[in-house]
Motif scaffolding. Structure first.
Motif, PDB file in Angstrom:
ATOM      1  N   GLU A  71       0.575  -1.147  -0.014  1.00  0.00           N
ATOM      2  CA  GLU A  71      -0.115   0.062  -0.263  1.00  0.00           C
ATOM      3  C   GLU A  71       1.053   1.266   0.139  1.00  0.00           C
ATOM      4  N   SER A  72       1.710   0.943   0.722  1.00  0.00           N
ATOM      5  CA  SER A  72       2.812   2.668   0.509  1.00  0.00           C
ATOM      6  C   SER A  72       4.604   1.673   0.474  1.00  0.00           C
ATOM      7  N   GLU A 132      -1.444   2.659   6.589  1.00  0.00           N
ATOM      8  CA  GLU A 132      -0.615   3.337   7.357  1.00  0.00           C
ATOM      9  C   GLU A 132      -1.462   4.863   7.247  1.00  0.00           C
ATOM     10  N   SER A 164       8.600   9.580   5.446  1.00  0.00           N
ATOM     11  CA  SER A 164       8.093   9.616   6.139  1.00  0.00           C
ATOM     12  C   SER A 164       8.653   8.945   7.270  1.00  0.00           C
ATOM     13  N   VAL A 189       7.847   5.310   0.097  1.00  0.00           N
ATOM     14  CA  VAL A 189       7.124   6.389   0.755  1.00  0.00           C
ATOM     15  C   VAL A 189       7.585   6.126   2.384  1.00  0.00           C
ATOM     16  N   ASN A 193      -6.106   3.524   2.783  1.00  0.00           N
ATOM     17  CA  ASN A 193      -3.963   3.425   2.752  1.00  0.00           C
ATOM     18  C   ASN A 193      -4.231   2.764   4.878  1.00  0.00           C
ATOM     19  N   TRP A 236      -5.620   6.844  -1.396  1.00  0.00           N
ATOM     20  CA  TRP A 236      -5.064   6.972  -0.182  1.00  0.00           C
ATOM     21  C   TRP A 236      -5.818   7.245   1.026  1.00  0.00           C
TER      22      TRP A 236
END
Lengths: 437, 297
Positions: free
Chosen positions: A266-267, B137, A275, A271, B135, B132
């Motif tokens: 997902e990330s 996280e 972060s 990314v 998402n 998003w």
């Protein structure tokens, strides 16, 4: 009566036009939806005295435009750069190739080069290089030169080279009391550090099954394994060394020092790094521009060389390099070659590094690249040029087995299957694909 | 003397003008839709070479491969699952909304505009925003809701998360169609029903639903066809590393993967021909079924 007929004719004409507009816009949305706005600019051949140049990386455009403008000033030929995102670049390039509408000058990549060369889509540069006093293939990194060679002919001039290095978050290292990575690190030190750097707020390291060149390929070759044999006929996934490297990453995921597959899908690793969610990532030198522009990474992060293997003592960077190629049926072959010659010349290769576009494919021209930013110590990437450089594994249909490899590795990541079984499956499927090439 | 009625000048002129008016549409359809359909079917019998050259005829080999390919069957199942969730729910919600917005509410046109807005946004942009939101996280949803749900990477629920995006995007469009259908319903039916003491709910099921059933049928047929072709949202939200990919990718996703990413156009064409057959099957089924529940005046 006549006026009515005229009005009807005009109306039907309007309808025909709006129909056509509908048709083309409908058509473009079907590909466009996947793309973003960049892709709506078509890739086209040139008109007289003007060249179109196609690339896929927006970060490199300003620097390259400067270099190309200098050429335009000298040659009097205008050249404009079109940027189309990576995925759409190849879709559009293929459509352009099938329809005889390739851009004049464009980037080539190891995933696709062989296909384009074997089908005579690219201009044969062999004789032109022979006659040139600026270009000598001996000056560039060998793997990149070989990549763009087919049946003894040279189809592209090397543009750049990339190396992989270990990016780390200084703030997290300080917080957890771990020493910064240096050139003494082995993969075991790396795994141990990742474990120490993990807590509820962040992970030690992040990797996804599709991060091959920038992640596990380096460890595979460092530990003495391989992905594909030198003659590109057999998979290297049945080698115990290859499996050992993949096992190391899977173990890290299972222990929790790497995010699990759900999170990483997902990330992406970059990314999470940007972060402050992971302490270390392995990334290619092409990410410098992005990390430089990101406030968080510019403030907190730095870069070091990749770990070496304790047993073999090898430190490996999988490298790749783009090439400047021209369309075989460009309307302006002399101008296209002149531009490629310009871009490949020693001066412009030095300039490319100095402007911080990328490291250059011309050996010894990259030194100034280190100074392109004061945010990071780019020696981490530069020193990898002196490590064992292994060219990124490829064959004619690289994407076919790379996609399959990503798909299958996911089962190892989640722990559904053990690494050995997965690797054997990849090996079988890959050998099948390679035998059909 | 022939018995044929004489074609008057006016009739001939109407004939010519009639054809002239539909000519642009005809040309558009033939060039953009009909010819490509046959080209695709033709291509599905070939192992295609690079850049459309050197195609080798392989007969039914691609079809044999499709029928043995579990990935294709899973993708077909995913596609059906998506359609079964997206179409009915979006129709129910938009029909109810249309009925409310057809009544006397303050700021009616403002609401209509708001509900229609998703149709105006680019699908890729919608998908990015939802990605998003989902998402795990950093997403808004997990921020508000307790617990940590992997909305788009848990193979069990990812397809439903995708369907929610689909429903959200299409409600406005369906609603506008239903609003148009509702204008056809005469007001006196409702007045008569009200005098007889029918509640709003009873009126909805006994008057509104039967009388807008032609519109419902139209929306149903077109939405099922569109839902079976779902691609953009899945492609944007589910990336290659996603463990839910196998359980969410639709037939069109597979078609895209084979045709454009791996340039195996022959096999891609075969996948899409299978989709064509499935869509035709369901459309014919609905055409037959409509006699039972659709009321034309």
């Amino acid at each position: 009566m006549k006026a009515k007929k005229l009005a009807a004719l005009i109306l039907s004409g309007f309808m025909a036009m709006s129909m056509m507009a509908c048709g083309s816009s409908g058509d473009s949305t079907s590909t466009d939806t996947t793309t973003g706005s960049d892709a709506s600019t078509e890739m086209k051949g040139s008109v007289e005295g003007e060249l179109t140049v196609s690339i896929w990386d927006e970060n490199q455009r300003p620097g390259l435009q400067k270099i190309i403008d200098e050429w335009s000033a000298e040659s009097g030929v205008k050249a404009t750069i079109q940027v189309v995102g990576w995925d759409d670049y190849w879709t559009l390039l293929e459509a352009g190739a099938s329809g005889g509408q390739l851009p004049d000058v464009f980037w080539m990549h190891s995933n696709q080069a062989q296909k384009y060369m074997e089908n005579d889509m690219l201009m044969d540069l062999t004789d032109k290089i022979e006659a040139s006093d600026k270009i000598d293939m001996g000056n560039y990194y060998e793997g990149i030169v070989d990549l763009y060679k087919s049946n003894g002919k040279q189809y592209a001039v090397p543009k750049d080279i990339d190396t992989i290095a270990l990016w780390y978050n200084k703030t997290i290292f300080d917080e957890m009391g771990v020493d910064y990575p240096d050139d003494t690190w082995t993969w075991d030190d790396f795994a141990a550090a990742a474990k120490k750097l993990t807590n509820d707020d962040h992970w030690g390291y992040a990797i996804a099954p599709s991060n091959n060149q920038d992640s596990f390929y380096n460890a595979v070759y460092s530990m003495g394994g391989e992905i594909i044999s030198d003659d590109k006929k057999a998979s290297g996934y049945d080698k115990p060394e290859t499996q050992k490297a993949i096992q190391m990453f899977v173990d890290m995921v299972q222990e929790g020092s790497c995010p699990d597959l759900n999170t990483i899908s997902e990330s992406g690793a970059d990314v999470l790094f940007e972060s402050g969610k992971v302490a270390m990532v392995t990334q290619g030198s092409w990410m410098v521009a992005a990390f430089k522009d990101n406030e968080y990474t510019a403030e907190n992060c730095d870069v070091a060389v990749l770990p070496k293997d304790a047993k073999t003592g090898k430190r490996v960077s999988i490298y790749n390099g783009l090439g400047w190629a021209a369309s075989a049926d460009t309307k302006n072959p002399d101008a296209a070659w002149s531009l490629i010659e310009w871009l490949g010349s020693k001066e412009m290769q030095e300039k490319q590094a100095e402007l911080g576009v990328t490291m250059s494919a011309y050996e010894g021209c990259s030194d100034k690249w280190v100074n392109c930013t004061d945010k990071f110590d780019l020696n981490g990437h530069m020193k990898m040029l002196d490590a064992d450089l292994v060219f990124r594994p490829y064959s004619k249909y690289t994407t076919v087995w790379e996609d399959m490899q990503t798909e299958k590795l996911k089962e190892a990541w989640t722990g559904d299957k053990d690494v050995k079984t997965v690797c054997q499956e990849i090996c079988d499927s890959m050998n099948q694909t390679l035998s059909e090439e | 003397m022939s018995n044929k009625p004489k074609v008057t000048g006016r009739e001939r002129s109407e004939f010519i003008w009639g054809w002239l008016f539909i000519l642009p549409t005809m040309i558009g359809l033939i060039v953009l839709n009909i010819i490509p359909i046959f080209q695709t079917i033709y291509q599905s019998f070939f192992k295609t070479g690079d850049f459309g050259r050197g195609n080798i005829f392989v007969g039914g080999a691609n079809y044999a491969k499709v029928f043995a390919d579990t990935e294709v069957w899973q993708a077909l199942f995913n596609t059906l699952k998506y359609a079964v969730v997206e179409v009915p729910i979006s129709i129910i919600i938009s029909l109810v909304l249309a009925v409310f917005l057809n009544g006397k509410i303050k700021g009616k046109s403002t609401f209509r505009t708001i509900f229609f807005l998703p149709m105006v946004a680019a699908p890729a942009a919608i998908a990015m925003v939802w990605k998003w939101l989902y998402n795990s996280e950093f997403g808004l949803l997990n921020h508000i809701l307790p617990g940590k749900t992997n909305w788009v990477s848990n193979p069990k629920i990812a397809i439903y998360s995708i369907a929610i995006i689909g429903i959200w995007s299409i409600i406005g469009y369906n609603m506008v169609l239903f609003l148009a259908g509702l204008q056809e319903v005469p007001k006196d039916y409702y007045e008569a029903a009200a005098i007889d003491g029918a509640t709003g709910v009873q009126q909805f099921f006994s008057i509104t639903v039967p009388l807008v059933s032609p519109t419902i049928f139209f929306v149903l047929v077109t939405r099922i066809i569109a839902a079976m072709q779902v691609f953009d949202v899945i492609y944007m939200v589910i990336d290659n590393n996603n463990p839910a990919l196998y359980k969410t990718q639709s037939l069109v996703c597979l078609f895209y993967k084979y045709s454009f990413q791996q340039s195996n156009k022959g096999y891609g064409a075969t996948v899409v021909v299978v989709l064509l057959v499935v869509i035709m099957f369901f459309t014919v089924l609905q055409m037959i079924g409509q006699k039972k529940w659709v009321h034309y005046n």
